[in-house]
Design a protein around this motif. Structure first.
Motif, PDB file in Angstrom:
ATOM      1  N   GLY A  87      14.552 -17.353  16.534  1.00  0.00           N
ATOM      2  CA  GLY A  87      14.770 -15.993  16.075  1.00  0.00           C
ATOM      3  C   GLY A  87      15.197 -15.854  14.635  1.00  0.00           C
ATOM      4  O   GLY A  87      15.490 -14.740  14.191  1.00  0.00           O
TER       5      GLY A  87
ATOM      6  N   LEU B 140      20.830 -15.522  22.381  1.00  0.00           N
ATOM      7  CA  LEU B 140      20.046 -14.562  23.152  1.00  0.00           C
ATOM      8  C   LEU B 140      20.919 -13.411  23.654  1.00  0.00           C
ATOM      9  O   LEU B 140      20.521 -12.239  23.592  1.00  0.00           O
ATOM     10  CB  LEU B 140      19.368 -15.264  24.329  1.00  0.00           C
ATOM     11  N   ASP B 141      22.102 -13.724  24.155  1.00  0.00           N
ATOM     12  CA  ASP B 141      22.993 -12.698  24.704  1.00  0.00           C
ATOM     13  C   ASP B 141      23.449 -11.701  23.648  1.00  0.00           C
ATOM     14  O   ASP B 141      23.713 -10.538  23.950  1.00  0.00           O
ATOM     15  CB  ASP B 141      24.225 -13.344  25.359  1.00  0.00           C
ATOM     16  N   ARG B 142      23.538 -12.144  22.393  1.00  0.00           N
ATOM     17  CA  ARG B 142      24.063 -11.292  21.323  1.00  0.00           C
ATOM     18  C   ARG B 142      22.979 -10.780  20.384  1.00  0.00           C
ATOM     19  O   ARG B 142      23.289 -10.209  19.343  1.00  0.00           O
ATOM     20  CB  ARG B 142      25.135 -12.066  20.533  1.00  0.00           C
ATOM     21  N   ASP B 143      21.732 -10.969  20.750  1.00  0.00           N
ATOM     22  CA  ASP B 143      20.599 -10.508  19.954  1.00  0.00           C
ATOM     23  C   ASP B 143      20.755 -10.896  18.487  1.00  0.00           C
ATOM     24  O   ASP B 143      20.660 -10.061  17.581  1.00  0.00           O
ATOM     25  CB  ASP B 143      20.414  -8.990  20.073  1.00  0.00           C
TER      26      ASP B 143
ATOM     27  N   GLN C 289      18.685 -12.541  16.862  1.00  0.00           N
ATOM     28  CA  GLN C 289      17.380 -12.326  16.236  1.00  0.00           C
ATOM     29  C   GLN C 289      17.339 -10.949  15.588  1.00  0.00           C
ATOM     30  O   GLN C 289      16.875 -10.791  14.447  1.00  0.00           O
ATOM     31  CB  GLN C 289      16.272 -12.456  17.284  1.00  0.00           C
ATOM     32  N   GLY C 290      17.831  -9.928  16.291  1.00  0.00           N
ATOM     33  CA  GLY C 290      17.887  -8.585  15.730  1.00  0.00           C
ATOM     34  C   GLY C 290      18.796  -8.516  14.516  1.00  0.00           C
ATOM     35  O   GLY C 290      18.495  -7.816  13.535  1.00  0.00           O
ATOM     36  N   ASN C 291      19.911  -9.232  14.565  1.00  0.00           N
ATOM     37  CA  ASN C 291      20.820  -9.264  13.425  1.00  0.00           C
ATOM     38  C   ASN C 291      20.154  -9.927  12.223  1.00  0.00           C
ATOM     39  O   ASN C 291      20.314  -9.468  11.080  1.00  0.00           O
ATOM     40  CB  ASN C 291      22.098 -10.028  13.803  1.00  0.00           C
TER      41      ASN C 291
END
Length: 430
Positions: free
Chosen positions: A251, A321-324, A326-328
């Motif tokens: 990610g 994965l749990d804290r996203d 990738q989005g950050n």
């Protein structure tokens, strides 16, 4: 003992070619979050993260607890001759995340070893020692991977167990086709691939191995869709596609979990390492089951997939994965790239700013032109360090700053880094 004394001891017993950053190299002795502290007590915001390896940052309780729990069993090692529960669990998760049909996973200790394994699988499966790679690529420092590294600064030997042919598409900023629009650039590189296959190979090539974003080469980003166009050509010959995700995986590029996904294709195999262990030594290959199972001789890995490394890696993967994260990486990557491009508009020693997510390259050039400037990059490395920011350096000419902070980076830390970079660029330009 001072860092200067440690440096003298280092130079006495370690190879001359083992590179060190900075005129006065530092020893990192403590770390927390995204900050590290050296032996002299200086604290830095870390924007290189052990060459993208400390992907989650430092002193993360969930990861440390998983490692301690494994240590408490007394089992640090068993080898792959025995069942390893965490290895199986981690392989199941990676196989699912890969998107590769009927995927199987083999664990190694590093990205170099992962790419060596991928080369062995591909050449055995296709019964050919011919391999395609990209110009300006880097895939490791072992005998086979040096043979497919298209960057003279990292190719220590011309000897190789494989016959390699290099194609365009890796380093667009200095590529002869680089001024073309995306669609025309993709067509020119794909035409070059066809020509290389017809003129420098016997046709029965084993694989094309490519980094979706070149790492050591300077965080070079090809246009989305390049590898989809390549794969159409490869499929017509039966040639395998190997995506080297050692730096682009997990990610980090923000928009996708794997770098190759930006091109809308599923490779036959992917290699991985670095960020998965958040500092622990682990790498591996995920590939189609028939490709992974093609070896006809015995093979094991003494340390690959060991209980400690896989316990830590499983916790790392769960955490991101749990804290996203990738989005950050996507959000803060856009912010950093925008800030750096604004800086490039004001200072002509910045020739190019490129990247995706938290994988950003800043190419330094001579003022008023496009000639690469290793001195400006070296000076900027020192200036950022003096102001409390650690960054990386790479590129074919050693003139590219590489920014790859932990994926837990905060907005405040991103702004802090931009302020330091602006002050440092201003000083170097002056």
């Amino acid at each position: 003992m001072s860092e200067a004394e440690l440096l003298a001891r280092h130079r006495a017993v370690l190879p001359q070619w083992l590179a060190l950053y900075y005129d006065e190299p530092i020893e990192i002795v403590r770390a927390q979050g995204r900050r590290v502290t050296d032996a002299e007590g200086n604290t830095y915001l870390d924007f290189f993260a052990g060459i993208l390896t400390n992907a989650i940052g430092y002193d993360i309780a969930e990861i440390s607890d998983a490692i301690r729990a494994q240590l408490d069993t007394g089992v640090l090692h068993t080898s792959t001759l025995y069942l390893i529960r965490r290895q199986v669990e981690l392989a199941e998760r990676i196989a699912e995340l890969s998107g590769i049909p009927d995927a199987k996973v083999f664990f190694t200790n590093s990205g170099t070893e992962a790419n060596e394994t991928a080369l062995m699988l591909a050449t055995q499966y296709r019964r050919s020692n011919q391999v395609l790679a990209l110009r300006n690529s880097y895939h490791g420092r072992a005998f086979g991977t040096i043979g497919i590294t298209g960057n003279r600064g990292w190719a220590a030997s011309s000897l190789s167990p494989v016959k390699v042919s290099y194609v365009h598409g890796g380093y667009r900023y200095r590529d002869p086709f680089g001024s073309l629009p995306d669609a025309d650039y993709i067509k020119a590189c794909t035409d070059d691939l066809r020509d290389v296959l017809q003129t420098t190979t016997a046709g029965d090539v084993a694989a094309l191995i490519a980094e979706p974003i070149q790492g050591v080469g300077g965080f070079n980003v090809p246009p989305d869709g390049l590898f989809a166009a390549f794969k159409e050509v490869l499929d017509s010959y039966g040639i395998l596609l190997i995506s080297d995700e050692v730096q682009t995986g997990w990610g980090r590029t923000g928009e996708h979990f794997w770098g190759i996904q930006a091109h809308g294709v599923t490779p036959d195999a992917m290699t991985f390492a670095k960020g998965l262990g958040n500092g622990l030594a682990i790498g591996g290959v995920v590939a189609r089951g028939d490709l992974m199972d093609c070896l006809t001789a015995n093979s094991i890995s003494t340390f690959g997939g060991n209980p400690v490394a896989t316990a830590g890696a499983k916790a790392t993967l769960d955490y991101l994965l749990d804290r996203d994260l990738q989005g950050n990486a996507e959000k803060l990557g856009h912010h950093l790239i925008a800030g750096l491009r604004d800086l490039g508009e004001r200072y002509d020693i910045i020739g190019d700013v490129r990247g995706k997510g938290l994988m950003i390259g800043v190419e330094l050039v001579e003022s008023g032109g496009k000639d690469p400037s290793p001195p400006n990059a070296a000076a900027l490395l020192e200036e950022t360090k003096a102001r409390g920011l650690l960054v990386g350096k790479g590129g074919l000419h050693g003139n590219v700053l590489r920014l790859a902070p932990p994926m837990t980076l905060t907005s405040e830390e991103a702004d802090e880094a931009l302020e330091i970079l602006e002050a440092s660029v201003a000083e170097v330009a002056r």
